[in-house]
Design an enzyme around this catalytic site. Structure first.
Site, PDB file in Angstrom:
ATOM      1  N   LYS A 178      -2.740   8.272   9.450  1.00 31.87           N
ATOM      2  CA  LYS A 178      -1.701   8.947   8.424  1.00 31.87           C
ATOM      3  C   LYS A 178      -2.919   8.812   7.058  1.00 31.87           C
ATOM      4  O   LYS A 178      -3.191   7.759   6.436  1.00 31.87           O
ATOM      5  CB  LYS A 178      -0.595   8.292   8.120  1.00 31.87           C
ATOM      6  N   GLU A 390      -6.284  -3.534 -11.949  1.00 33.29           N
ATOM      7  CA  GLU A 390      -7.008  -2.449 -11.578  1.00 33.29           C
ATOM      8  C   GLU A 390      -6.508  -1.289 -11.994  1.00 33.29           C
ATOM      9  O   GLU A 390      -5.444  -1.028 -12.001  1.00 33.29           O
ATOM     10  CB  GLU A 390      -7.134  -2.543 -10.007  1.00 33.29           C
TER      11      GLU A 390
HETATM   12  P1  NAD Z   1      -1.928   3.342  -1.811  1.00 31.30           P
HETATM   13  O1  NAD Z   1      -2.014   1.874  -1.493  1.00 31.30           O
HETATM   14  O2  NAD Z   1      -1.013   3.775  -2.633  1.00 31.30           O
HETATM   15  O3  NAD Z   1      -1.831   4.450  -0.396  1.00 31.30           O
HETATM   16  C1  NAD Z   1      -2.592   4.301   0.732  1.00 31.30           C
HETATM   17  C2  NAD Z   1      -2.010   4.817   2.046  1.00 31.30           C
HETATM   18  O4  NAD Z   1      -1.141   3.757   2.005  1.00 31.30           O
HETATM   19  C3  NAD Z   1      -1.719   6.108   1.705  1.00 31.30           C
HETATM   20  O5  NAD Z   1      -1.798   6.885   2.913  1.00 31.30           O
HETATM   21  C4  NAD Z   1       0.012   5.937   1.421  1.00 31.30           C
HETATM   22  O6  NAD Z   1       0.980   7.019   1.878  1.00 31.30           O
HETATM   23  C5  NAD Z   1       0.010   4.782   2.375  1.00 31.30           C
HETATM   24  N1  NAD Z   1       1.391   3.798   1.942  1.00 31.30           N
HETATM   25  C6  NAD Z   1       1.674   3.716   0.853  1.00 31.30           C
HETATM   26  N2  NAD Z   1       3.051   2.866   0.777  1.00 31.30           N
HETATM   27  C7  NAD Z   1       2.937   2.454   2.178  1.00 31.30           C
HETATM   28  C8  NAD Z   1       3.989   1.494   3.112  1.00 31.30           C
HETATM   29  N3  NAD Z   1       5.015   1.203   2.340  1.00 31.30           N
HETATM   30  N4  NAD Z   1       3.900   1.629   4.395  1.00 31.30           N
HETATM   31  C9  NAD Z   1       2.871   2.346   4.931  1.00 31.30           C
HETATM   32  N5  NAD Z   1       2.015   3.054   4.057  1.00 31.30           N
HETATM   33  C10 NAD Z   1       2.065   3.184   2.995  1.00 31.30           C
HETATM   34  O7  NAD Z   1      -3.296   3.401  -2.284  1.00 31.30           O
HETATM   35  P2  NAD Z   1      -3.973   4.796  -2.857  1.00 31.30           P
HETATM   36  O8  NAD Z   1      -3.462   5.032  -4.268  1.00 31.30           O
HETATM   37  O9  NAD Z   1      -4.295   5.918  -1.916  1.00 31.30           O
HETATM   38  O10 NAD Z   1      -5.927   4.409  -2.892  1.00 31.30           O
HETATM   39  C11 NAD Z   1      -6.254   3.673  -3.967  1.00 31.30           C
HETATM   40  C12 NAD Z   1      -6.195   2.048  -3.807  1.00 31.30           C
HETATM   41  O11 NAD Z   1      -7.112   1.897  -2.859  1.00 31.30           O
HETATM   42  C13 NAD Z   1      -6.986   1.429  -4.946  1.00 31.30           C
HETATM   43  O12 NAD Z   1      -6.329   0.171  -5.046  1.00 31.30           O
HETATM   44  C14 NAD Z   1      -8.396   0.974  -4.238  1.00 31.30           C
HETATM   45  O13 NAD Z   1      -9.017  -0.155  -4.931  1.00 31.30           O
HETATM   46  C15 NAD Z   1      -7.994   0.847  -2.838  1.00 31.30           C
HETATM   47  N6  NAD Z   1      -9.188   1.068  -1.954  1.00 31.30           N
HETATM   48  C16 NAD Z   1      -9.776   0.076  -1.327  1.00 31.30           C
HETATM   49  C17 NAD Z   1     -10.998   0.137  -0.670  1.00 31.30           C
HETATM   50  C18 NAD Z   1     -11.530  -0.962  -0.248  1.00 31.30           C
HETATM   51  O14 NAD Z   1     -12.418  -0.804   0.936  1.00 31.30           O
HETATM   52  N7  NAD Z   1     -11.371  -2.264  -0.393  1.00 31.30           N
HETATM   53  C19 NAD Z   1     -11.394   1.401  -0.550  1.00 31.30           C
HETATM   54  C20 NAD Z   1     -10.681   2.650  -1.173  1.00 31.30           C
HETATM   55  C21 NAD Z   1      -9.715   2.222  -2.064  1.00 31.30           C
END
Ligand code: NAD
Length: 486
Positions: A178, A390
């Site tokens: 997804k 963050e």
């Molecule tokens: P997010 O957590 O909002 O969403 C990530 C994914 O999870 C999306 O596909 C979203 O639809 C899904 N999602 C959201 N809630 C969910 C749930 N309850 N159950 C299942 N899936 C769910 O993150 P974002 O805003 O897309 O990305 C930014 C964040 O990602 C920042 O915190 C960043 O630091 C982190 N990030 C970390 C890394 C790493 O390698 N550590 C890399 C890139 C981004």
């Protein structure tokens, strides 16, 4: 981008879901397309298709044959390179320069690297003594986990999706992926590539939708999946952990960060300023590895701040298609509002704005988009939420320090522990301080220099487990030990 409907890809077919949602350009806030959202029933179908495919031709393929297919996926991405670049830029607003030199090439490279690795992987073998003197031979064989749920974020959409997909497929798993609801396009193009190069139906399935009460949650809470690999916010990681707990699934989590950079007074200032500017402002600060906290030795504090300000003000903030653009918009107006709320909070808490702090004005459609200014602040206490949380935008706070011990302690004073950067000409100090960092990845005199074989991941709230090279293969396949009595 045409305004075509992006569909789910299940059991080798593109299918529509329960309803549609809009794909919005962060450049202008305009709708650029529609996406078909998967409901519970479609997620069930995707998981069943993946389960079934494990027992089909994919499950019987030799490692060599699987690797050949993954090379074809990489070739397929490159054959449609311009389409991938355009789609990534349309969804994210990131610059042509970045999409065409980082996101899409790395998307293809991930498949090649893990295809290479799986072909050359070795396994353990032990000769065991036995009472009869004949002995026994123990060796282990990697077995795929089964159906892996891959949940990806929006900041590096194709790169981070394939970072998980490629090793999971190389290890022989079947996938239900997804992408983020903000960035559905390159994942859909990838499904087309998988289809065209002959990945067997059901091996790779794609469902679109949101997280809570949508495809994300339906997938991570699904009883029939065998593992979850997730990149995104730490808070989302906790929610996924809770829903996975009921059925006890292996998890690999790459989560948020509040990364520190330490600039010692013996650093090469040109390199440290340029490197820190890159680490703060790349992709509008929307890379998990980006620096948001900068600690600078007091002796060079004023000079460093002045020079970083000059770098920030030199950045060209413009249309993603302009080849000279350094920074595009943030991902969405919602995220812009979040970042601006931290700019406001910093102001309320008495920060000094060295530069930025507002939204740029263009007097065209971009004024409805998700643009913010690159921003540098100083003067906040370390307890400030702007230093603790963050923000994920083009902003850093700079704090002076006096001693090495103090710099280490300030850098480590965080709930997160993803990455750190150290700038010094004293290489002994570089080693010494790097070893003390509470972070999964430490760069000395550089930032975001990646070797895909190295361990990638964070400590504390920044993640669970490591991916990269053999670490990925170790997560996506579990060894089965075979003991032969001689
Ligand atoms: P997010 O957590 O909002 O969403 C990530 C994914 O999870 C999306 O596909 C979203 O639809 C899904 N999602 C959201 N809630 C969910 C749930 N309850 N159950 C299942 N899936 C769910 O993150 P974002 O805003 O897309 O990305 C930014 C964040 O990602 C920042 O915190 C960043 O630091 C982190 N990030 C970390 C890394 C790493 O390698 N550590 C890399 C890139 C981004």
């Amino acid at each position: 981008m045409t305004a075509k409907l992006l569909k789910n890809y299940i059991a080798g077919e593109f299918v529509s879901g329960c309803r549609e949602f809009r794909n919005i350009s962060p450049v202008s806030g305009k709708t650029i397309g529609h996406v078909s959202e998967a409901d519970q029933q479609l997620v069930d179908q995707a998981v069943s298709a993946a389960k079934k495919a494990l027992k089909g031709p994919w499950g019987n393929m030799s490692v060599q044959q699987r690797a050949e297919l993954l090379y074809k996926v990489a070739d397929g991405i490159e054959a449609r390179f311009d389409e991938f670049v355009a789609a990534e830029m349309a969804d994210t607003g990131k610059s042509l320069q970045q999409a065409s030199t980082i996101d899409i090439p790395r998307g293809a490279a991930n498949f090649r690297v893990f295809a290479d690795m799986v072909k050359t992987a070795s396994s353990e073998c032990f000769h065991t003594d036995t009472a009869d003197g004949k002995g026994a031979l123990n060796y282990s064989l990697p077995r795929p986990l089964g159906v892996v749920a891959v949940i990806a974020p929006w900041n590096l959409p194709l790169l981070l999706l394939t970072w998980k997909l490629a090793p999971a497929l190389a290890a022989g798993n079947c996938i239900v992926a997804k992408p983020s609801e903000e960035t559905p396009s390159t994942a859909t193009l990838l499904a087309e590539v998988m289809h065209d190069v002959g990945i067997p139906p059901g091996v790779f399935n794609l469902v679109h939708g949101y997280g809570p009460n949508s495809a994300g949650e339906f997938l991570t809470g699904h009883q029939q999946i065998d593992a979850i690999t997730f990149t995104g916010e730490s808070r989302t990681g906790s929610a996924i952990m809770r829903s996975a707990a009921e059925h006890v699934k292996p998890l690999s989590f790459e989560l948020g960060g509040k990364n520190a950079a330490i600039i010692f007074d013996d650093a090469d200032l040109d390199e440290a300023v340029a490197g820190t500017a890159r680490s703060v402002f790349t992709n509008g600060g929307q890379v998990c590895l980006c620096t948001e906290r900068v600690y600078v030795h007091r002796a060079i504090f004023d000079t460093f701040v002045k020079r970083l300000k000059a770098e920030a003000e030199r950045l060209k903030i413009s249309w993603p298609t302009d080849p000279d653009t350094d920074m595009g918009p943030l991902i969405s107006n919602e995220h812009k509002n979040k970042v601006l709320s931290y700019y406001r909070l910093a102001r309320e808490e008495g920060a000094t704005f060295v530069t930025g702090g507002d939204v740029p004005r263009f007097d065209d459609e971009r004024d409805q988009g998700a643009w913010v200014e690159p921003t540098i602040i100083t003067g906040l206490p370390e307890s400030s939420r702007c230093i603790k949380e963050e923000i994920f935008g083009p902003i850093c706070h700079i704090t002076p320090f006096d001693t090495e011990e103090q710099a280490i302690s300030l850098a480590n004073d965080s709930r997160y522990g993803l990455a750190a950067a150290i700038w010094t000409r004293d290489i002994s100090r570089g080693h010494r301080v790097a070893k003390e960092m509470d972070a999964g990845m430490v760069w000395v005199n550089t930032w975001y220099l990646r070797d895909l074989r190295t361990p990638f991941g964070g400590v504390k709230m920044s993640g669970i487990g490591r991916e990269g090279g053999q670490h990925s293969l170790n997560f996506y396949a579990e060894p089965s030990n075979i003991c032969i009595k001689l």
